[in-house]
Design a protein around this motif. Structure first.
Motif, PDB file in Angstrom:
ATOM      1  N   ASP A 190       0.834  -1.199   0.000  1.00 53.24           N
ATOM      2  CA  ASP A 190       0.000   0.000   0.000  1.00 53.24           C
ATOM      3  C   ASP A 190       0.871   1.252   0.000  1.00 53.24           C
ATOM      4  O   ASP A 190       1.775   1.396   0.822  1.00 53.24           O
ATOM      5  CB  ASP A 190      -0.886  -0.023   1.244  1.00 53.24           C
ATOM      6  N   VAL A 191       0.605   2.165  -0.915  1.00 50.67           N
ATOM      7  CA  VAL A 191       1.401   3.384  -1.010  1.00 50.67           C
ATOM      8  C   VAL A 191       0.529   4.637  -1.029  1.00 50.67           C
ATOM      9  O   VAL A 191       1.044   5.738  -1.245  1.00 50.67           O
ATOM     10  CB  VAL A 191       2.293   3.362  -2.276  1.00 50.67           C
ATOM     11  N   LEU A 192      -0.765   4.492  -0.797  1.00 48.84           N
ATOM     12  CA  LEU A 192      -1.657   5.636  -0.942  1.00 48.84           C
ATOM     13  C   LEU A 192      -1.246   6.797  -0.037  1.00 48.84           C
ATOM     14  O   LEU A 192      -1.261   7.953  -0.459  1.00 48.84           O
ATOM     15  CB  LEU A 192      -3.100   5.213  -0.634  1.00 48.84           C
ATOM     16  N   ALA A 193      -0.869   6.493   1.207  1.00 50.22           N
ATOM     17  CA  ALA A 193      -0.561   7.565   2.155  1.00 50.22           C
ATOM     18  C   ALA A 193       0.673   8.356   1.757  1.00 50.22           C
ATOM     19  O   ALA A 193       0.896   9.449   2.275  1.00 50.22           O
ATOM     20  CB  ALA A 193      -0.367   6.992   3.559  1.00 50.22           C
ATOM     21  N   THR A 194       1.480   7.820   0.858  1.00 53.45           N
ATOM     22  CA  THR A 194       2.746   8.472   0.530  1.00 53.45           C
ATOM     23  C   THR A 194       2.851   8.876  -0.937  1.00 53.45           C
ATOM     24  O   THR A 194       3.949   9.045  -1.458  1.00 53.45           O
ATOM     25  CB  THR A 194       3.919   7.539   0.897  1.00 53.45           C
ATOM     26  N   ILE A 195       1.718   9.030  -1.598  1.00 50.34           N
ATOM     27  CA  ILE A 195       1.723   9.562  -2.968  1.00 50.34           C
ATOM     28  C   ILE A 195       2.402  10.934  -2.959  1.00 50.34           C
ATOM     29  O   ILE A 195       2.118  11.783  -2.114  1.00 50.34           O
ATOM     30  CB  ILE A 195       0.285   9.689  -3.495  1.00 50.34           C
ATOM     31  N   GLN A 196       3.302  11.154  -3.909  1.00 53.08           N
ATOM     32  CA  GLN A 196       4.039  12.417  -3.979  1.00 53.08           C
ATOM     33  C   GLN A 196       3.346  13.413  -4.897  1.00 53.08           C
ATOM     34  O   GLN A 196       2.493  13.058  -5.712  1.00 53.08           O
ATOM     35  CB  GLN A 196       5.456  12.144  -4.453  1.00 53.08           C
ATOM     36  N   SER A 197       3.742  14.657  -4.776  1.00 54.27           N
ATOM     37  CA  SER A 197       3.035  15.731  -5.475  1.00 54.27           C
ATOM     38  C   SER A 197       3.103  15.573  -6.988  1.00 54.27           C
ATOM     39  O   SER A 197       2.122  15.847  -7.690  1.00 54.27           O
ATOM     40  CB  SER A 197       3.595  17.098  -5.059  1.00 54.27           C
ATOM     41  N   ASP A 198       4.266  15.114  -7.531  1.00 52.18           N
ATOM     42  CA  ASP A 198       4.351  14.961  -8.984  1.00 52.18           C
ATOM     43  C   ASP A 198       3.431  13.843  -9.458  1.00 52.18           C
ATOM     44  O   ASP A 198       2.828  13.926 -10.537  1.00 52.18           O
ATOM     45  CB  ASP A 198       5.800  14.708  -9.417  1.00 52.18           C
ATOM     46  N   GLN A 199       3.314  12.792  -8.657  1.00 53.44           N
ATOM     47  CA  GLN A 199       2.419  11.701  -9.001  1.00 53.44           C
ATOM     48  C   GLN A 199       0.953  12.119  -8.855  1.00 53.44           C
ATOM     49  O   GLN A 199       0.111  11.803  -9.701  1.00 53.44           O
ATOM     50  CB  GLN A 199       2.707  10.494  -8.109  1.00 53.44           C
ATOM     51  N   ASP A 200       0.640  12.840  -7.789  1.00 51.19           N
ATOM     52  CA  ASP A 200      -0.744  13.238  -7.534  1.00 51.19           C
ATOM     53  C   ASP A 200      -1.274  14.160  -8.626  1.00 51.19           C
ATOM     54  O   ASP A 200      -2.440  14.075  -9.008  1.00 51.19           O
ATOM     55  CB  ASP A 200      -0.834  13.939  -6.177  1.00 51.19           C
ATOM     56  N   ALA A 201      -0.418  15.025  -9.148  1.00 51.07           N
ATOM     57  CA  ALA A 201      -0.859  15.929 -10.208  1.00 51.07           C
ATOM     58  C   ALA A 201      -1.321  15.152 -11.437  1.00 51.07           C
ATOM     59  O   ALA A 201      -2.300  15.517 -12.095  1.00 51.07           O
ATOM     60  CB  ALA A 201       0.272  16.883 -10.583  1.00 51.07           C
ATOM     61  N   ILE A 202      -0.645  14.053 -11.728  1.00 50.97           N
ATOM     62  CA  ILE A 202      -1.036  13.237 -12.885  1.00 50.97           C
ATOM     63  C   ILE A 202      -2.281  12.421 -12.562  1.00 50.97           C
ATOM     64  O   ILE A 202      -3.176  12.264 -13.401  1.00 50.97           O
ATOM     65  CB  ILE A 202       0.135  12.324 -13.300  1.00 50.97           C
ATOM     66  N   ILE A 203      -2.361  11.901 -11.353  1.00 48.59           N
ATOM     67  CA  ILE A 203      -3.534  11.125 -10.940  1.00 48.59           C
ATOM     68  C   ILE A 203      -4.802  11.944 -11.111  1.00 48.59           C
ATOM     69  O   ILE A 203      -5.831  11.451 -11.569  1.00 48.59           O
ATOM     70  CB  ILE A 203      -3.383  10.661  -9.475  1.00 48.59           C
ATOM     71  N   ARG A 204      -4.749  13.233 -10.779  1.00 53.23           N
ATOM     72  CA  ARG A 204      -5.931  14.090 -10.792  1.00 53.23           C
ATOM     73  C   ARG A 204      -6.128  14.851 -12.099  1.00 53.23           C
ATOM     74  O   ARG A 204      -7.046  15.668 -12.205  1.00 53.23           O
ATOM     75  CB  ARG A 204      -5.867  15.074  -9.631  1.00 53.23           C
ATOM     76  N   ALA A 205      -5.321  14.572 -13.108  1.00 50.60           N
ATOM     77  CA  ALA A 205      -5.479  15.256 -14.393  1.00 50.60           C
ATOM     78  C   ALA A 205      -6.788  14.843 -15.054  1.00 50.60           C
ATOM     79  O   ALA A 205      -7.338  13.782 -14.785  1.00 50.60           O
ATOM     80  CB  ALA A 205      -4.288  14.940 -15.300  1.00 50.60           C
ATOM     81  N   GLY A 206      -7.304  15.694 -15.938  1.00 51.31           N
ATOM     82  CA  GLY A 206      -8.567  15.423 -16.617  1.00 51.31           C
ATOM     83  C   GLY A 206      -8.503  14.194 -17.500  1.00 51.31           C
ATOM     84  O   GLY A 206      -7.418  13.700 -17.840  1.00 51.31           O
ATOM     85  N   SER A 207      -9.677  13.722 -17.904  1.00 50.81           N
ATOM     86  CA  SER A 207      -9.759  12.448 -18.626  1.00 50.81           C
ATOM     87  C   SER A 207      -9.950  12.604 -20.130  1.00 50.81           C
ATOM     88  O   SER A 207     -10.007  11.612 -20.845  1.00 50.81           O
ATOM     89  CB  SER A 207     -10.922  11.617 -18.069  1.00 50.81           C
ATOM     90  N   ARG A 208     -10.064  13.819 -20.624  1.00 49.12           N
ATOM     91  CA  ARG A 208     -10.307  13.988 -22.056  1.00 49.12           C
ATOM     92  C   ARG A 208      -9.012  13.765 -22.844  1.00 49.12           C
ATOM     93  O   ARG A 208      -7.957  14.242 -22.464  1.00 49.12           O
ATOM     94  CB  ARG A 208     -10.860  15.381 -22.347  1.00 49.12           C
ATOM     95  N   GLY A 209      -9.133  13.045 -23.945  1.00 51.75           N
ATOM     96  CA  GLY A 209      -7.976  12.784 -24.769  1.00 51.75           C
ATOM     97  C   GLY A 209      -7.110  11.685 -24.186  1.00 51.75           C
ATOM     98  O   GLY A 209      -7.512  10.937 -23.294  1.00 51.75           O
ATOM     99  N   LEU A 232     -10.500   8.579 -11.233  1.00 50.06           N
ATOM    100  CA  LEU A 232     -11.373   9.002 -12.327  1.00 50.06           C
ATOM    101  C   LEU A 232     -12.785   8.463 -12.172  1.00 50.06           C
ATOM    102  O   LEU A 232     -13.762   9.168 -12.460  1.00 50.06           O
ATOM    103  CB  LEU A 232     -10.782   8.568 -13.667  1.00 50.06           C
ATOM    104  N   LEU A 233     -12.913   7.220 -11.713  1.00 47.39           N
ATOM    105  CA  LEU A 233     -14.255   6.670 -11.515  1.00 47.39           C
ATOM    106  C   LEU A 233     -15.020   7.449 -10.451  1.00 47.39           C
ATOM    107  O   LEU A 233     -16.240   7.602 -10.530  1.00 47.39           O
ATOM    108  CB  LEU A 233     -14.163   5.200 -11.112  1.00 47.39           C
ATOM    109  N   TYR A 234     -14.301   7.929  -9.458  1.00 46.12           N
ATOM    110  CA  TYR A 234     -14.927   8.676  -8.361  1.00 46.12           C
ATOM    111  C   TYR A 234     -15.274  10.107  -8.785  1.00 46.12           C
ATOM    112  O   TYR A 234     -16.349  10.621  -8.458  1.00 46.12           O
ATOM    113  CB  TYR A 234     -13.977   8.698  -7.174  1.00 46.12           C
ATOM    114  N   SER A 235     -14.377  10.737  -9.546  1.00 42.44           N
ATOM    115  CA  SER A 235     -14.484  12.186  -9.741  1.00 42.44           C
ATOM    116  C   SER A 235     -15.135  12.606 -11.052  1.00 42.44           C
ATOM    117  O   SER A 235     -15.638  13.720 -11.154  1.00 42.44           O
ATOM    118  CB  SER A 235     -13.084  12.818  -9.684  1.00 42.44           C
ATOM    119  N   ASP A 236     -15.109  11.726 -12.062  1.00 42.91           N
ATOM    120  CA  ASP A 236     -15.589  12.127 -13.381  1.00 42.91           C
ATOM    121  C   ASP A 236     -16.900  11.418 -13.694  1.00 42.91           C
ATOM    122  O   ASP A 236     -16.908  10.226 -13.998  1.00 42.91           O
ATOM    123  CB  ASP A 236     -14.534  11.783 -14.439  1.00 42.91           C
ATOM    124  N   PRO A 237     -18.031  12.131 -13.659  1.00 38.95           N
ATOM    125  CA  PRO A 237     -19.325  11.483 -13.905  1.00 38.95           C
ATOM    126  C   PRO A 237     -19.443  10.906 -15.310  1.00 38.95           C
ATOM    127  O   PRO A 237     -20.259  10.028 -15.561  1.00 38.95           O
ATOM    128  CB  PRO A 237     -20.335  12.619 -13.687  1.00 38.95           C
TER     129      PRO A 237
END
Length: 721
Positions: A190-209, A232-237
């Protein structure tokens, strides 16, 4: 849940962190979480039991009930999977001294007070993304390390002077860096608690394209891919399960086994996961193509497009007319009539299903040629008994199997030349399968997939007719029942108004529909990987051929992709840019994000691995390691293998090792045995390479050695004969 004594189990050398002034507020909050979690599990269990005992219903009602049961079951499983370790940590903003606790799932108490904020919520972003350069409004942040359900360590970071108050002495290392040297296991930890800022920015990027995540070994590409799927399943309807959901494609089976716990631990069980072979029924038994040139020829997108011409060969209308004898009159069906009927096949309708459309148009054309009022249903039924008409249609537009169609390409050279005219005579001869045409290889799978998508299910038309026959029989039976009821009502003396009301009710269309039992219809077995999906995530995407990309494009019409890979780890070379490669495959709107920090591989290992890949690919994107293990790479003899493993196992009660390059080595519970190709995407505490110079020559050999070396998180041993 038993009464909570303490959520903290800190070792003796961390005694200062156990000071009540530092953890009392956390302890109080954990007690509230424990109480709410117990109550929530009980509530969800009760609702699930009620749904299961409720009447099944039919049609949409039954589907809604099944979806609710599925949702509640997933929620219950996620809640029961964790205890207090649902909590990742907390943040304190500069404007509010009350901590906001971040969780794997959201959780509230009976009064609606928020106890845990779901990690995917926008308000939780600073927990992962805040840095000292951009604190995002935070005063402080605390992250926990959980061991067996208790906190074995925690780390405080402060971003303002006020944030120092009430915190332990700050550690030199962040929670993430401190965890890198931990032992690995058979499943991705499990690494969720230690996601880094560069990784998190990509995780939360939009889904278009199409978003490409490019990064070398150890940069967290797989972590990003998995967490982005859940986010994406949680945040993008637009990507919800009712809209198609998310498909996650991994490189091989050991990889999927390794990461299988990650998505459930993130509270998401709705992502479909697979490898490319799973997309085609023949994939389970497919072998690697033995001839590299044959594999190259089959890997082009042009070969996939040849399937369209192969199918069109079986959609040519008869060129001669015929007389059709009916109970009403003889009717002439001309060649132009045949052409008109064949043109009625809907664009995009699979070949096997479209034949029914052609038949319906033939019936309409023949019916128009008759004078007088002819019952359409009776006329159509009579035509089905016209053997010459039916046989002519079936010969001109036969039901086809994908395996037969592709098998014919490899066994009938003239057919292959017609469908792929760009192939030279030598290439056609090279592709001719001398033995069993359907001895499938991995290179055949994109063609089989394209054929199956284009043809559709040959049983679909038959199944549809069976369903229509069942419903027609039910309607006829119900009509008789209705007539009997009306006769009985009339005989019993029902007067005008009541009789008319009964007749109106029973003759009505709604009543006819409700009286038919659709549960008697034979169910179709759904293919969960057929799509279409709203978003597709592909890991180790640098290995996909043009033909394999077509398999994924067929399943995602929106072209919404997350593409994770490293051009330097492409076994067959990757000379283009990502944009060029993907645009050639059929994707547009491509953007690229890079990860350049190697969190996994120690500096000692990367120092030896970097020259290996740069010798073949001077411009390789080799990431920079941020830690040193202090353990040098060891070189020795193959004869030392047993002693190397025995010594390591004796010194390490936990952790996983891997021997790469020795097919004869028998794996154990803690020592894996893999090829370089199957080791891709995995990580091990100890990696032992056996004769790496024998991995191959050129780019493929260099990539295999580079990939194998960079699987090590602590120790690398290289043994040669």
């Amino acid at each position: 849940m038993p009464a909570l004594l303490s959520a903290f189990d800190l070792p003796a050398h961390l005694a200062p962190k156990a000071d009540p002034t530092l953890i009392a507020r956390d302890e109080k909050h954990f007690a509230a979480i424990a109480q709410s979690l117990e109550q929530t599990i009980a509530d969800v269990s009760d609702r699930l039991d009620a749904q299961r005992k409720a009447p099944g219903g039919i049609g949409r009602e039954a589907m809604d009930r099944d979806l609710e049961i599925h949702r509640l079951t997933g929620r219950l499983r996620a809640l029961s999977r964790f205890g207090l370790d649902l909590c990742l940590g907390h943040i304190v903003t500069a404007d509010d001294p009350e901590p906001v606790y971040i969780g794997r799932l959201g959780l509230t108490d009976s009064e609606g007070r928020r106890l845990l904020l779901d990690w995917r919520a926008p308000a939780a972003e600073p927990f992962f993304a805040a840095t000292h350069a951009d604190p995002m409004g935070l005063a402080s942040r605390r992250r926990y390390r959980w061991t067996d359900g208790l906190i074995s360590d925690y780390w405080d970071e402060v971003f303002t002077a006020d944030g120092l108050e009430g915190h332990a002495a700050l550690d030199d290392q962040s929670a993430f860096i401190a965890s890198l040297g931990g032992n690995r296991s058979a499943r991705m930890r499990d690494v969720l608690a230690t996601i880094q800022s560069d990784q998190d920015a990509i995780i939360r990027a939009g889904s278009r394209g199409a978003l490409v995540v490019d990064g070398g070994p150890g940069t967290g590409k797989t972590v990003v891919a998995l967490h982005r799927s859940a986010y994406l399943l949680y945040s993008d309807p637009r990507l919800g399960h009712s809209r198609g959901g998310v498909l996650f494609v991994g490189p091989h089976r050991p990889y999927l086994n390794y990461v299988s716990d990650v998505l459930p631990s993130l509270g998401e069980e709705g992502v479909q996961t697979c490898i490319l072979q799973d997309l085609v029924a023949e994939g389970a038994g497919a072998q690697a193509e033995s001839d590299p040139e044959v594999a190259r020829l089959k890997s082009s997108a042009g070969m996939v497009k040849a399937i369209e011409k192969a199918v069109r060969f079986y959609e040519e209308p008869p060129t001669k007319g015929m007389t059709v004898s009916t109970d009403w009159a003889d009717v002439w069906l001309s060649a132009d009539d045949w052409a008109e009927a064949f043109d009625a096949a809907g664009h995009g309708t699979p070949h096997n299903e479209a034949r029914e459309q052609v038949w319906e148009e033939l019936v309409a054309i023949l019916l128009d040629k008759l004078d007088g009022d002819v019952p359409g249903e009776l006329f159509e039924r009579s035509l089905r008994h016209d053997e010459e008409l039916v046989t002519t249609l079936h010969r001109a537009w036969p039901l086809l199997e994908a395996a037969d169609l592709v098998g014919d390409l490899w066994s009938v050279p003239a057919y292959l030349r017609m469908c792929a005219p760009w192939l030279s005579p030598d290439e056609v001869r090279k592709l001719k399968r001398k033995e069993v045409p359907q001895a499938w290889t991995v290179s055949d799978l994109p063609l089989l997939d394209a054929a199956r998508q284009r043809l559709g299910d040959p049983e679909a038309a038959r199944r549809k007719r069976r369903q229509e026959a069942i419903l027609a029989a039910q309607r006829e039976q119900m009509a008789q029942v209705v007539d009997n009821l009306i006769d009985a009502a009339s005989a019993s003396g029902a007067d005008g108004d009541d009789g008319e009301g009964l007749v109106t009710m029973l003759r009505g269309q709604d009543a006819q529909v409700s009286l038919v039992d659709e549960s008697e219809l034979p169910p179709a077995d759904p293919d969960r990987l057929a799509g279409p999906f709203a978003h597709v995530v592909v890991d180790e995407a640098q290995e996909l051929t043009d033909a394999e990309w077509q398999m994924l494009l067929l399943r995602c019409p929106s072209r919404s992709f997350t593409i994770v890979g490293d051009r330097a780890q492409a076994r067959h070379g990757f000379t283009e840019s990502w944009q060029e490669r993907l645009e050639r495959a059929g994707l547009d709107r491509v953007s690229v994000e890079s990860l350049s920090v190697n969190y996994r591989t120690p500096e000692e290992v990367m120092t030896e691995a970097e020259p290996v890949i740069r010798a073949a690919l001077p411009d390789a994107n080799v990431p920079t390691s941020i830690r040193s293990s202090g353990i040098p790479v060891v070189h020795g003899s193959v004869a030392d293998l047993d002693s190397v493993l025995d010594s390591w196992l004796a010194a390490h009660a936990d952790g996983i090792a891997c021997v790469i390059g020795d097919p004869a080595f028998r794996a154990t519970s803690r020592v894996r045995s893999l090829t370089p190709e199957l080791a891709k995407g995995l990580e091990f505490d100890l990696v032992v390479l056996i004769d790496p110079e024998n991995f191959g020559e050129g780019i493929e050999g260099a990539v295999d050695r580079y990939v194998a070396m960079t699987r090590a998180t602590q120790r690398l041993v290289v043994l040669t004969s």
